[in-house]
Design an enzyme around this catalytic site. Structure first.
Site, PDB file in Angstrom:
ATOM      1  N   ASN A  51      -5.557  -0.578   3.807  1.00 56.88           N
ATOM      2  CA  ASN A  51      -4.428  -1.195   3.112  1.00 56.88           C
ATOM      3  C   ASN A  51      -4.057  -2.449   3.892  1.00 56.88           C
ATOM      4  OD1 ASN A  51      -1.971  -1.882   2.020  1.00 56.88           O
ATOM      5  ND2 ASN A  51      -0.891  -0.034   2.719  1.00 56.88           N
ATOM      6  N   TRP A  52      -4.364  -3.608   3.304  1.00 56.49           N
ATOM      7  CA  TRP A  52      -4.146  -4.862   4.034  1.00 56.49           C
ATOM      8  C   TRP A  52      -2.702  -5.357   3.926  1.00 56.49           C
ATOM      9  CZ3 TRP A  52      -9.290  -8.082   2.975  1.00 56.49           C
ATOM     10  CH2 TRP A  52     -10.342  -7.423   3.620  1.00 56.49           C
ATOM     11  N   LYS A  53      -1.879  -4.654   3.166  1.00 62.37           N
ATOM     12  CA  LYS A  53      -0.445  -4.989   3.053  1.00 62.37           C
ATOM     13  C   LYS A  53      -0.283  -6.487   2.768  1.00 62.37           C
ATOM     14  CE  LYS A  53       0.599  -0.998   5.864  1.00 62.37           C
ATOM     15  NZ  LYS A  53       1.484  -0.319   6.786  1.00 62.37           N
ATOM     16  N   HIS A  90       3.522   3.974  -1.783  1.00 62.20           N
ATOM     17  CA  HIS A  90       3.485   3.790  -0.330  1.00 62.20           C
ATOM     18  C   HIS A  90       4.919   3.821   0.218  1.00 62.20           C
ATOM     19  CE1 HIS A  90       2.968   1.919   3.588  1.00 62.20           C
ATOM     20  NE2 HIS A  90       1.700   2.309   3.509  1.00 62.20           N
ATOM     21  N   GLU A 122       6.422   2.051   2.257  1.00 61.07           N
ATOM     22  CA  GLU A 122       7.087   0.740   2.308  1.00 61.07           C
ATOM     23  C   GLU A 122       7.634   0.345   0.934  1.00 61.07           C
ATOM     24  OE1 GLU A 122       3.809  -1.261   4.199  1.00 61.07           O
ATOM     25  OE2 GLU A 122       4.227  -0.131   6.030  1.00 61.07           O
ATOM     26  N   GLU A 156       1.165  10.437   4.582  1.00 60.86           N
ATOM     27  CA  GLU A 156       1.490   9.424   5.581  1.00 60.86           C
ATOM     28  C   GLU A 156       2.886   9.675   6.125  1.00 60.86           C
ATOM     29  OE1 GLU A 156      -1.032   5.675   5.029  1.00 60.86           O
ATOM     30  OE2 GLU A 156       0.702   5.458   3.739  1.00 60.86           O
ATOM     31  N   GLY A 168       2.426   2.282  11.428  1.00 60.15           N
ATOM     32  CA  GLY A 168       2.611   1.033  12.165  1.00 60.15           C
ATOM     33  C   GLY A 168       3.338   1.213  13.486  1.00 60.15           C
ATOM     34  N   SER A 186      -1.191   5.015  11.819  1.00 56.29           N
ATOM     35  CA  SER A 186      -1.778   4.649  13.115  1.00 56.29           C
ATOM     36  C   SER A 186      -3.174   5.230  13.345  1.00 56.29           C
ATOM     37  CB  SER A 186      -0.832   5.026  14.253  1.00 56.29           C
ATOM     38  OG  SER A 186       0.406   4.349  14.104  1.00 56.29           O
ATOM     39  N   GLY A 243      -3.842   1.115   7.865  1.00 58.24           N
ATOM     40  CA  GLY A 243      -3.148  -0.163   7.743  1.00 58.24           C
ATOM     41  C   GLY A 243      -3.666  -1.144   8.780  1.00 58.24           C
ATOM     42  N   GLY A 244      -2.904  -1.297   9.858  1.00 54.77           N
ATOM     43  CA  GLY A 244      -3.197  -2.290  10.901  1.00 54.77           C
ATOM     44  C   GLY A 244      -4.662  -2.396  11.305  1.00 54.77           C
TER      45      GLY A 244
HETATM   46  P1  PGA Z   1      -0.913   1.910   9.918  1.00 56.19           P
HETATM   47  O1  PGA Z   1      -0.478   1.929   8.361  1.00 56.19           O
HETATM   48  O2  PGA Z   1      -2.352   2.342   9.959  1.00 56.19           O
HETATM   49  O3  PGA Z   1      -0.743   0.466  10.334  1.00 56.19           O
HETATM   50  O4  PGA Z   1      -0.011   2.845  10.625  1.00 56.19           O
HETATM   51  C1  PGA Z   1      -0.879   2.966   7.516  1.00 56.19           C
HETATM   52  C2  PGA Z   1      -0.400   2.702   6.119  1.00 56.19           C
HETATM   53  O5  PGA Z   1       0.688   2.137   5.962  1.00 56.19           O
HETATM   54  O6  PGA Z   1      -1.074   3.057   5.138  1.00 56.19           O
END
Ligand code: PGA
Length: 253
Positions: A11-13, A97, A99, A169, A175, A215, A236-237
């Site tokens: 997920n490149w957000k 998600h 967020e 998640e 993150g 993470s 994510g990251g």
């Molecule tokens: P993260 O994000 O790997 O940066 O913790 C995961 C996600 O939001 O899907």
């Protein structure tokens, strides 16, 4: 180790211009050549979807969107329809998600409509659920997940469930560098699978893929993938860098 085919998604957000996304996708295709024991998906921002699809379309890397709006078309300034996503080359869409829930007020009822819209357009929804730190501390984790699953999947049939992916998640692990331990994650994944069994039957519970997210990095993926109910990861990251993401996809257990 799970019996289902692993699924690893990035997920490149809200990172990467179209140009940067294409560069990363090119690197990824080069590094991942010949890998087919894992289903791989990347979800760049909307503005890069079509360009990234052109780069990956002959490879094993698939493209997904990070969100959608459920209406087919109309006066909905700033929104993107399922048809638009499909026409950009996507086969997947991330829905609910944390967020989106936290910053954009997305509710389980919105999530439900988005899942329906995805399925009606042959998009596989990757449905995100998870508890906050406060909810975990108060011992509410299972209640929260129970509610998110029951409301999010209300009105769906076992047949619909053949075309969805779930992603657990924990919000406190996204993150933050704080990963749930593999035992903590397995405990929740087992709970989710038994909940799916109660709602949709044993067969669906045995086939639905449940990803872990929060993470995930090359260093911890192996131990997570050892768990019988963890079928992959939503990253994510660490998915923003082609080599790191490939290190996750090439996990060793
Ligand atoms: P993260 O994000 O790997 O940066 O913790 C995961 C996600 O939001 O899907």
């Amino acid at each position: 180790m799970s019996k289902r085919k692993p699924f690893i998604a990035g997920n490149w957000k809200m990172y990467k211009t179209s140009f940067e996304a294409v560069e990363t996708a090119r690197k990824l295709v080069r590094i991942l050549k010949g890998i087919n024991h894992v289903d791989i998906m990347i979800a760049p921002p909307f503005t890069a979807l079509a360009a990234v699809y052109e780069v990956v379309k002959e490879s094993s890397v698939m493209v997904g969107a990070q969100n959608l709006f459920w209406e087919k078309e109309g006066a909905y300034t700033g929104e993107i329809s399922p048809g638009m996503i499909v026409s950009s080359g996507c086969r997947y869409v991330i829905i609910g998600h944390s967020e989106r829930r936290q910053y954009f007020g997305e509710t389980d009822c919105n999530v439900n409509k988005k899942i329906r819209a995805a399925l009606n357009n042959s998009l596989v929804p990757v449905i995100c659920i998870g508890e906050t730190e406060k909810e975990r501390d108060e011992g509410d984790t299972f209640n929260i997940l129970d509610k998110q699953i029951k409301m999010g999947l209300e009105g769906f049939s076992p047949d619909d469930l053949k075309h969805v992916i779930l992603a657990y998640e924990p919000v406190w692990a996204i993150g933050t560098g704080k990963t749930a331990t593999s035992d903590q994650a397995q405990e929740v994944h087992r709970f989710l699978r038994s909940l799916i069994e109660n709602l949709f039957g044993k067969k669906i519970a045995g086939s639905v893929r449940i990803l872990y997210g929060g993470s995930v990095k090359p260093e911890n993926i192996g131990e997570l993938m050892l768990m019988p109910d963890i079928d992959g990861a939503l990253v994510g990251g660490a998915s923003l860098d082609a080599e790191k993401f490939a290190g996750i996809i090439n996990f060793k257990i």
